[in-house]
Write a protein that holds these residues in place. Sequence first.
Motif, PDB file in Angstrom:
ATOM      1  N   PHE A   1       4.867 -15.644  -8.648  1.00  0.00           N
ATOM      2  CA  PHE A   1       4.028 -14.828  -7.771  1.00  0.00           C
ATOM      3  C   PHE A   1       4.224 -15.183  -6.302  1.00  0.00           C
ATOM      4  O   PHE A   1       4.310 -14.302  -5.460  1.00  0.00           O
ATOM      5  N   SER A   2       4.295 -16.452  -6.005  1.00  0.00           N
ATOM      6  CA  SER A   2       4.302 -16.886  -4.607  1.00  0.00           C
ATOM      7  C   SER A   2       5.495 -16.348  -3.819  1.00  0.00           C
ATOM      8  O   SER A   2       5.411 -16.204  -2.597  1.00  0.00           O
ATOM      9  N   SER A   3       6.579 -16.019  -4.501  1.00  0.00           N
ATOM     10  CA  SER A   3       7.759 -15.513  -3.802  1.00  0.00           C
ATOM     11  C   SER A   3       7.910 -14.005  -3.917  1.00  0.00           C
ATOM     12  O   SER A   3       8.861 -13.433  -3.377  1.00  0.00           O
ATOM     13  N   ALA A   4       6.985 -13.357  -4.575  1.00  0.00           N
ATOM     14  CA  ALA A   4       7.102 -11.919  -4.827  1.00  0.00           C
ATOM     15  C   ALA A   4       6.454 -11.098  -3.720  1.00  0.00           C
ATOM     16  O   ALA A   4       5.386 -11.452  -3.204  1.00  0.00           O
ATOM     17  N   VAL A   5       7.091  -9.982  -3.390  1.00  0.00           N
ATOM     18  CA  VAL A   5       6.426  -8.958  -2.582  1.00  0.00           C
ATOM     19  C   VAL A   5       5.502  -8.209  -3.529  1.00  0.00           C
ATOM     20  O   VAL A   5       5.930  -7.761  -4.595  1.00  0.00           O
ATOM     21  N   MET A   6       4.246  -8.073  -3.141  1.00  0.00           N
ATOM     22  CA  MET A   6       3.258  -7.406  -3.989  1.00  0.00           C
ATOM     23  C   MET A   6       2.771  -6.136  -3.321  1.00  0.00           C
ATOM     24  O   MET A   6       2.714  -6.044  -2.087  1.00  0.00           O
ATOM     25  N   GLY A   7       2.406  -5.170  -4.145  1.00  0.00           N
ATOM     26  CA  GLY A   7       1.923  -3.910  -3.614  1.00  0.00           C
ATOM     27  C   GLY A   7       0.749  -3.365  -4.404  1.00  0.00           C
ATOM     28  O   GLY A   7       0.584  -3.697  -5.582  1.00  0.00           O
ATOM     29  N   TRP A   8      -0.049  -2.565  -3.725  1.00  0.00           N
ATOM     30  CA  TRP A   8      -1.093  -1.778  -4.381  1.00  0.00           C
ATOM     31  C   TRP A   8      -0.662  -0.323  -4.355  1.00  0.00           C
ATOM     32  O   TRP A   8      -0.206   0.179  -3.317  1.00  0.00           O
ATOM     33  N   TYR A   9      -0.816   0.321  -5.491  1.00  0.00           N
ATOM     34  CA  TYR A   9      -0.486   1.725  -5.656  1.00  0.00           C
ATOM     35  C   TYR A   9      -1.750   2.459  -6.106  1.00  0.00           C
ATOM     36  O   TYR A   9      -2.699   1.850  -6.595  1.00  0.00           O
ATOM     37  N   ARG A  10      -1.709   3.776  -5.987  1.00  0.00           N
ATOM     38  CA  ARG A  10      -2.793   4.573  -6.558  1.00  0.00           C
ATOM     39  C   ARG A  10      -2.234   5.886  -7.080  1.00  0.00           C
ATOM     40  O   ARG A  10      -1.214   6.379  -6.596  1.00  0.00           O
ATOM     41  N   GLN A  11      -2.936   6.413  -8.074  1.00  0.00           N
ATOM     42  CA  GLN A  11      -2.557   7.697  -8.648  1.00  0.00           C
ATOM     43  C   GLN A  11      -3.803   8.538  -8.840  1.00  0.00           C
ATOM     44  O   GLN A  11      -4.680   8.179  -9.641  1.00  0.00           O
ATOM     45  N   ALA A  12      -3.874   9.623  -8.088  1.00  0.00           N
ATOM     46  CA  ALA A  12      -4.980  10.563  -8.223  1.00  0.00           C
ATOM     47  C   ALA A  12      -4.646  11.584  -9.305  1.00  0.00           C
ATOM     48  O   ALA A  12      -3.465  11.800  -9.611  1.00  0.00           O
ATOM     49  N   PRO A  13      -5.650  12.223  -9.871  1.00  0.00           N
ATOM     50  CA  PRO A  13      -5.402  13.212 -10.933  1.00  0.00           C
ATOM     51  C   PRO A  13      -4.451  14.303 -10.460  1.00  0.00           C
ATOM     52  O   PRO A  13      -4.622  14.885  -9.382  1.00  0.00           O
ATOM     53  N   GLY A  14      -3.414  14.548 -11.259  1.00  0.00           N
ATOM     54  CA  GLY A  14      -2.470  15.601 -10.943  1.00  0.00           C
ATOM     55  C   GLY A  14      -1.472  15.260  -9.861  1.00  0.00           C
ATOM     56  O   GLY A  14      -0.690  16.119  -9.443  1.00  0.00           O
ATOM     57  N   LYS A  15      -1.481  14.019  -9.393  1.00  0.00           N
ATOM     58  CA  LYS A  15      -0.570  13.617  -8.320  1.00  0.00           C
ATOM     59  C   LYS A  15       0.311  12.458  -8.764  1.00  0.00           C
ATOM     60  O   LYS A  15      -0.001  11.757  -9.727  1.00  0.00           O
TER      61      LYS A  15
END
Length: 113
Positions: free
Chosen positions: A29-43
């Motif tokens: 984990f400490s060396s990883a680039v991390m991201g937050w994603y989202r998915q809305a209905p139908g998108k």
Amino acid sequence: QVQLVESGGGLVPPGDSLRLSCAASGFTFSSAVMGWYRQAPGKQRELVATITSRGSTNYADSVKGRFAISRDNGENTVYLQMNRLKSEDTAVYYCNKLPNVSWGQGTQVTVSS
């Protein structure tokens, strides 16, 4: 094996705040680039924010100034502080490393009065 467990979602009125957490395991984990994603209905799923191993951050224009991504390398956890929430922020939120590995179950965020 890789595991990503998101939590902290909920139903809140517009203008409110939420803090999402993602506990990661199965990779460095400490060396990883991390991201937050989202998915809305139908998108399609979209990338909302990223953070490098050294803490450099980047945001989608739609959340810039309202959301803040952070990480705790000692706890293998990445966070997303979401402020001034809008109805258009309603989605299932996921975390992942970049490049992506297997996805977790996500956490539902619903912004509605």
